[in-house]
Design a protein around this motif. Structure first.
Motif, PDB file in Angstrom:
ATOM      1  N   HIS A  87     -28.369  -5.446 -27.651  1.00 52.21           N
ATOM      2  CA  HIS A  87     -27.815  -4.988 -28.924  1.00 52.21           C
ATOM      3  C   HIS A  87     -27.100  -6.118 -29.666  1.00 52.21           C
ATOM      4  O   HIS A  87     -27.319  -6.324 -30.874  1.00 52.21           O
ATOM      5  CB  HIS A  87     -26.849  -3.826 -28.647  1.00 52.21           C
ATOM      6  CG  HIS A  87     -26.097  -3.347 -29.847  1.00 52.21           C
ATOM      7  ND1 HIS A  87     -26.674  -2.592 -30.832  1.00 52.21           N
ATOM      8  CD2 HIS A  87     -24.792  -3.521 -30.214  1.00 52.21           C
ATOM      9  CE1 HIS A  87     -25.778  -2.300 -31.757  1.00 52.21           C
ATOM     10  NE2 HIS A  87     -24.625  -2.861 -31.409  1.00 52.21           N
ATOM     11  N   TRP A 128     -32.223  -5.564 -37.738  1.00 54.45           N
ATOM     12  CA  TRP A 128     -31.077  -4.670 -37.887  1.00 54.45           C
ATOM     13  C   TRP A 128     -31.466  -3.239 -37.524  1.00 54.45           C
ATOM     14  O   TRP A 128     -30.659  -2.497 -36.935  1.00 54.45           O
ATOM     15  CB  TRP A 128     -30.537  -4.734 -39.311  1.00 54.45           C
ATOM     16  CG  TRP A 128     -29.246  -4.002 -39.494  1.00 54.45           C
ATOM     17  CD1 TRP A 128     -29.040  -2.838 -40.174  1.00 54.45           C
ATOM     18  CD2 TRP A 128     -27.970  -4.376 -38.960  1.00 54.45           C
ATOM     19  NE1 TRP A 128     -27.722  -2.470 -40.112  1.00 54.45           N
ATOM     20  CE2 TRP A 128     -27.043  -3.395 -39.371  1.00 54.45           C
ATOM     21  CE3 TRP A 128     -27.533  -5.447 -38.185  1.00 54.45           C
ATOM     22  CZ2 TRP A 128     -25.700  -3.454 -39.019  1.00 54.45           C
ATOM     23  CZ3 TRP A 128     -26.189  -5.505 -37.833  1.00 54.45           C
ATOM     24  CH2 TRP A 128     -25.290  -4.523 -38.252  1.00 54.45           C
ATOM     25  N   ALA A 174     -28.047  -8.057 -33.182  1.00 54.27           N
ATOM     26  CA  ALA A 174     -27.095  -7.990 -34.291  1.00 54.27           C
ATOM     27  C   ALA A 174     -26.707  -9.381 -34.774  1.00 54.27           C
ATOM     28  O   ALA A 174     -26.581  -9.619 -35.986  1.00 54.27           O
ATOM     29  CB  ALA A 174     -25.846  -7.215 -33.855  1.00 54.27           C
ATOM     30  N   THR A 209     -31.303  -3.155 -33.959  1.00 56.21           N
ATOM     31  CA  THR A 209     -29.900  -3.175 -33.535  1.00 56.21           C
ATOM     32  C   THR A 209     -29.312  -1.770 -33.532  1.00 56.21           C
ATOM     33  O   THR A 209     -28.629  -1.368 -32.582  1.00 56.21           O
ATOM     34  CB  THR A 209     -29.081  -4.077 -34.474  1.00 56.21           C
ATOM     35  OG1 THR A 209     -29.583  -5.407 -34.402  1.00 56.21           O
ATOM     36  CG2 THR A 209     -27.609  -4.074 -34.093  1.00 56.21           C
TER      37      THR A 209
END
Length: 355
Positions: A211, A272, A215, A275
């Motif tokens: 994650h 994103w 990001a 993410t």
């Protein structure tokens, strides 16, 4: 003294070097301020055609005169030579001074630019060293709080710029990049800094790495895209006024900048999206639910919607230029509020700032 100390020292030194690099790039822009205003392409082409026509006419006139006058006198030939030299053969003092001034100005621009690039590279190496040492000191990836995420993201931003510099000669992006790096790392070492500490229980998962890496990469691309958008707006304004002079004449035109910014945003958006999805999976592992409308989760979705609107407007509504640029800047502002504002102003399950 331990590894944490050396990490902090390297990052503080990186802030100083980035400030010096920013100053050098500012001097580079200032040294080019007297560069002539860039003419539109059509004007240059017309000027070239006009010069060619004038030269042809002059040549025809010379041939006609020679045919009419014959051999001519020696004195007449000498006078013609002197006149030709004054018109364009031998440069006069004013022309020599102007040429010397131009060369000196170009040397100054090149010198300050090279100094800025060298300092940026040193700052990047110091930042990278500080980030790696932070991870070694903590015994884990250095992404457990705001401080660590910020220094990682800034390292990625400068790294992307250096790749662009190497592959495409994008030195003109040095001023905004070093400004962002100096401010970002400066906030990290002065406001966001926390001592090395173990991870909170919720972060003990493989999804923590997945994650956060996604990001950080997406955030770096969003920020580079935003910097390109700002440069695009400045260049576009100058083009509309018909006064593209100084250092602005050395950067790509507005259309190319707009396209380059779009490509960075188009690259970052899927990351994103991943993410947000990876964060949901991580939330199920940590708290037993995929989505709970936690403030950071909610604002991550808001940021996703803004960038989705940006890409949708460009691909379907045909938005280009200023309108799309405004949406992109709103998107990066949302990104930073999600990262800084939510952590500092709102309490939630994602409050890992440690400040």
């Amino acid at each position: 003294m331990n590894l944490e100390y050396y990490s902090n020292a390297a990052l503080v030194a990186a802030v100083v070097i980035y400030l010096l690099a920013m100053t050098a790039h500012a001097a580079e822009w200032a040294a080019a301020r007297r560069s002539p205003v860039e003419e539109p392409t059509s004007d240059r082409e017309l000027a070239g055609v006009g010069a060619a026509v004038s030269a042809s006419a002059a040549g025809a006139g010379s041939v006609g005169s020679a045919g009419a006058a014959g051999a001519g006198s020696s004195a007449g030939r000498v006078a013609d030579g002197i006149a030709a030299g004054g018109a364009g053969g031998l440069p006069n003092a004013a022309t020599l001074d102007a040429d010397l001034d131009r060369r000196v100005r170009e040397m100054r621009v090149e010198l300050w630019g090279r100094i800025g690039v060298a300092l940026t590279l040193i700052g990047f190496l110091l930042s990278l060293t500080g980030t790696v040492l932070r991870g070694v000191a903590a015994g884990r990836p250095p992404w457990g709080n705001m401080y660590e995420f910020t220094i990682t993201a800034m390292t990625l931003v400068v790294g992307v710029y250096l790749v662009m510099l190497w592959r495409a000669g994008a030195r003109w992006l040095g001023l905004p990049v070093t400004l962002l790096a100096a401010v970002g790392n400066g906030l990290a070492v002065t406001v966001f800094y926390v001592a090395v500490a173990p991870l909170v229980p919720a972060l003990h998962s493989v999804w923590f790495i997945i994650h956060i890496v996604a990001a950080a990469v997406a955030g770096a691309a969003f920020n580079v895209g935003a910097l390109l958008t700002v440069v695009f707006l400045v260049r576009q304004r100058a083009e509309k006024r018909g006064k593209v002079g100084g250092y602005l004449a050395r950067i790509p035109n507005a259309r190319k900048l707009d396209l380059l910014a779009y490509r960075f945003h188009a690259f970052a958006f899927p990351l994103w999206t991943f993410t947000v999805a990876a964060g949901a999976i991580w939330a199920e592992y940590a708290w037993g639910r995929y989505w709970g409308w936690d403030p950071k989760e909610t604002w991550a979705l808001v940021t996703w919607v803004i960038y989705a609107c940006y890409l949708h407007a460009r691909s379907t509504a045909g938005w280009r230029g200023t309108r799309a640029a405004v949406i992109a800047l709103i998107g990066v502002a949302s990104f930073w509020f999600n990262f800084v504002g939510i952590n500092l102003l709102v309490s939630g399950l994602h409050s890992y700032a440690g400040i």
